[in-house]
Design an enzyme around this catalytic site. Structure first.
Site, short mmCIF file in Angstrom:
data_model
loop_
_atom_site.label_atom_id
_atom_site.label_comp_id
_atom_site.label_asym_id
_atom_site.label_seq_id
_atom_site.Cartn_x
_atom_site.Cartn_y
_atom_site.Cartn_z
N THR A 1 81.63 188.77 38.00
CA THR A 1 82.52 187.63 38.27
C THR A 1 81.73 186.33 38.28
O THR A 1 82.12 185.34 37.65
CB THR A 1 83.24 187.85 39.62
OG1 THR A 1 84.10 188.99 39.48
CG2 THR A 1 84.05 186.63 40.02
N HIS B 1 76.86 197.25 38.67
CA HIS B 1 77.57 198.47 39.11
C HIS B 1 78.28 199.21 37.98
O HIS B 1 78.72 200.34 38.17
CB HIS B 1 78.53 198.18 40.27
CG HIS B 1 79.71 197.30 39.96
ND1 HIS B 1 81.00 197.69 40.23
CD2 HIS B 1 79.80 196.07 39.44
CE1 HIS B 1 81.84 196.71 39.88
NE2 HIS B 1 81.13 195.72 39.41
N THR C 1 69.34 182.56 47.87
CA THR C 1 68.27 183.54 48.05
C THR C 1 68.61 184.83 47.31
O THR C 1 69.71 185.36 47.44
CB THR C 1 68.08 183.83 49.56
OG1 THR C 1 67.72 182.60 50.18
CG2 THR C 1 67.01 184.88 49.80
N CYS D 1 89.72 195.73 39.58
CA CYS D 1 89.45 194.35 39.97
C CYS D 1 90.73 193.64 40.37
O CYS D 1 90.71 192.65 41.07
CB CYS D 1 88.81 193.60 38.81
SG CYS D 1 87.48 194.51 38.08
C1 LIG Z 1 85.59 193.05 31.88
C2 LIG Z 1 85.18 192.71 33.30
N1 LIG Z 1 84.65 191.51 33.56
C3 LIG Z 1 84.25 191.16 34.79
C4 LIG Z 1 84.38 192.02 35.86
C5 LIG Z 1 83.94 191.59 37.23
O1 LIG Z 1 82.68 192.11 37.52
P1 LIG Z 1 82.20 192.27 39.05
O2 LIG Z 1 83.05 193.38 39.62
O3 LIG Z 1 80.76 192.64 38.96
O4 LIG Z 1 82.43 190.99 39.73
C6 LIG Z 1 84.94 193.29 35.65
C7 LIG Z 1 85.13 194.24 36.75
O5 LIG Z 1 85.56 195.34 36.59
C8 LIG Z 1 85.35 193.64 34.32
O6 LIG Z 1 85.89 194.83 34.06
#
Ligand SMILES: Cc1ncc(COP(=O)(O)O)c(C=O)c1O
Length: 396
Positions: free
Chosen positions: A84, A218, A254, A342
């Site tokens: 994100t 992750h 940090t 998400c």
């Molecule tokens: C295509 C895509 N972009 C961005 C993200 C967001 O990543 P994060 O969960 O590391 O914030 C996700 C989360 O599943 C995703 O599938």
């Protein structure tokens, strides 16, 4: 202390985790790397004492590992708190730093972290945002991107693969026309990078025309809360987080040293066998998809039938809400998802499916299985039995 880090082994006996796209099981390599950092004592990597120097060395070693795995230079890796943040930094940072103008091109199926960053540019900085439509298989057409470009376009941002339906975009072609016109090109590779050989194992970016690419720990089997924006040397970027000037002034705050070490270990391990793994996953996924379509009444695959992530199987199943299917699967010891984790908690039809032309009613029936290892025949049978039973019950 637990020695196993495999999510399946931490579930009740016999349960199986088929939700790797939400978060992949932690790899033992990542677990070990984090433990080593935590055991050696926590220190701030900006401190001038030797403990601080050790923390700095861990980060720079991790940067070199991520760079090597992704086929970029260490100076092209900016660590972030995850996908994100990498997407926010890319979209906002690249657009604001480009003098070309205040227009951004994206697609209607991007992750919220991309779409909301574009919306922010519009709301606060007066940018115009063009969302290119997708077809029924969630594919972006090169001609639509080309038609959307203007003299004042600063950025094109299109994901390498969609997390909900798994469709993989022809990013090199999509970006070629934009890059040749001096437009910055970003791709969200958060879902794709961990399983798509073309993006990483070949040591290449997804095409020479991509200037920035987001990845998240992750999804590789690293810890949550770490990620990176890979940005080509020389491409200007306006920081989004302001403060102490870490990450060469591009991302203050940090650093999470242990998470960064775990992230690098996971990426390195994932890339090592990415090609063979992708083949094995795709073969298992294809068998699973065929069996579902042949056995489950009213089931249809969502996304592209072949241009899709190797471990990704997503469906709509007539008459069965995704939520109730998840409950039935969970009761049978199977962890899946009804789209994108998400966006979890939102009881609304998936905007991705709606953008593909699926009706709101059908979109409520979506279900997604994402594999981190091939399914055994017994597990495939178990999942298909639950799907068929619930579909038959709904049809009565
Ligand atoms: C295509 C895509 N972009 C961005 C993200 C967001 O990543 P994060 O969960 O590391 O914030 C996700 C989360 O599943 C995703 O599938």
């Amino acid at each position: 202390m637990a020695t196993s880090t495999h999510t399946d082994e931490t579930l009740p006996a016999g349960h199986r985790y088929l939700d790797a796209a939400a978060t992949a099981p932690l790899r033992p390599e990542a677990f070990e790397a984090m433990l080593n950092v935590l055991r050696s004592g926590q220190a701030n990597a900006s401190s001038v004492h030797s403990a601080g120097h050790r923390a700095r060395a861990v980060i720079e070693h991790a940067r070199a590992e991520v760079a090597q795995a992704c086929g970029v230079r260490p100076t092209e890796v900016i660590f972030t708190s995850g996908g994100t943040e990498a997407n926010n930094l890319a979209v906002i940072g690249l657009a604001l730093a480009h003098s070309r103008g205040r227009h951004v091109v994206t697609s209607s199926i991007e992750h919220p972290s991309v779409l909301e960053s574009c919306n922010y540019l519009g709301r606060v900085h007066g940018y115009e945002v063009t969302q290119v439509d997708v077809d029924q298989m969630a594919m972006v057409d090169v001609r639509r991107v080309e038609a959307a470009l203007r003299d004042d376009t600063a950025l094109v941002t299109i994901g390498l693969a969609n997390g909900e339906v798994g469709s993989v975009q022809p990013v090199p072609e999509l970006m070629a026309v934009a890059a040749s016109n001096g437009v910055w090109c970003h791709t969200d590779a958060v879902q794709a990078a961990a399983s798509l050989p073309a993006s990483l194992a070949t040591g290449a970016w997804p095409g020479a025309n991509v200037h920035a690419m987001s990845i998240a720990s992750h999804k590789f089997g690293g810890p949550q809360g770490a990620g990176a924006l890979l940005v080509r040397d020389g491409i200007p970027l306006e920081p989004v987080l302001h403060g102490g000037g870490q990450e060469r002034g591009l991302r203050s705050g940090t650093e999470n040293v242990a998470a960064i070490a775990g992230f690098a270990a996971a990426v390195t391990a994932a890339v090592r066998d990415i090609g063979t793994r992708a083949l094995a996953l795709a073969a298992s996924r294809d068998e699973f998809v065929s069996q579902v379509l042949a056995t489950v009444p009213g089931a249809a695959l969502t996304g592209h039938p072949t241009e899709r992530l190797p471990g990704h199987a997503s469906f709509v199943i007539r008459g069965v809400s995704g939520e109730s299917m998840l409950v039935a699967l969970d009761a049978a010891g199977i962890a899946a998802s009804s789209g994108s984790a998400c966006a979890a908690g939102k009881d609304e039809p998936s905007p991705v499916l709606l953008a593909m032309g699926v009706t709101a009613e059908v979109a409520q029936t979506s279900i997604r299985f994402t594999l981190h290892e091939p399914l055994t025949p017994a597990m495939r049978e178990r999942v298909v039995t639950v799907l068929a039973r619930e579909a038959a019950r709904a049809a009565r």
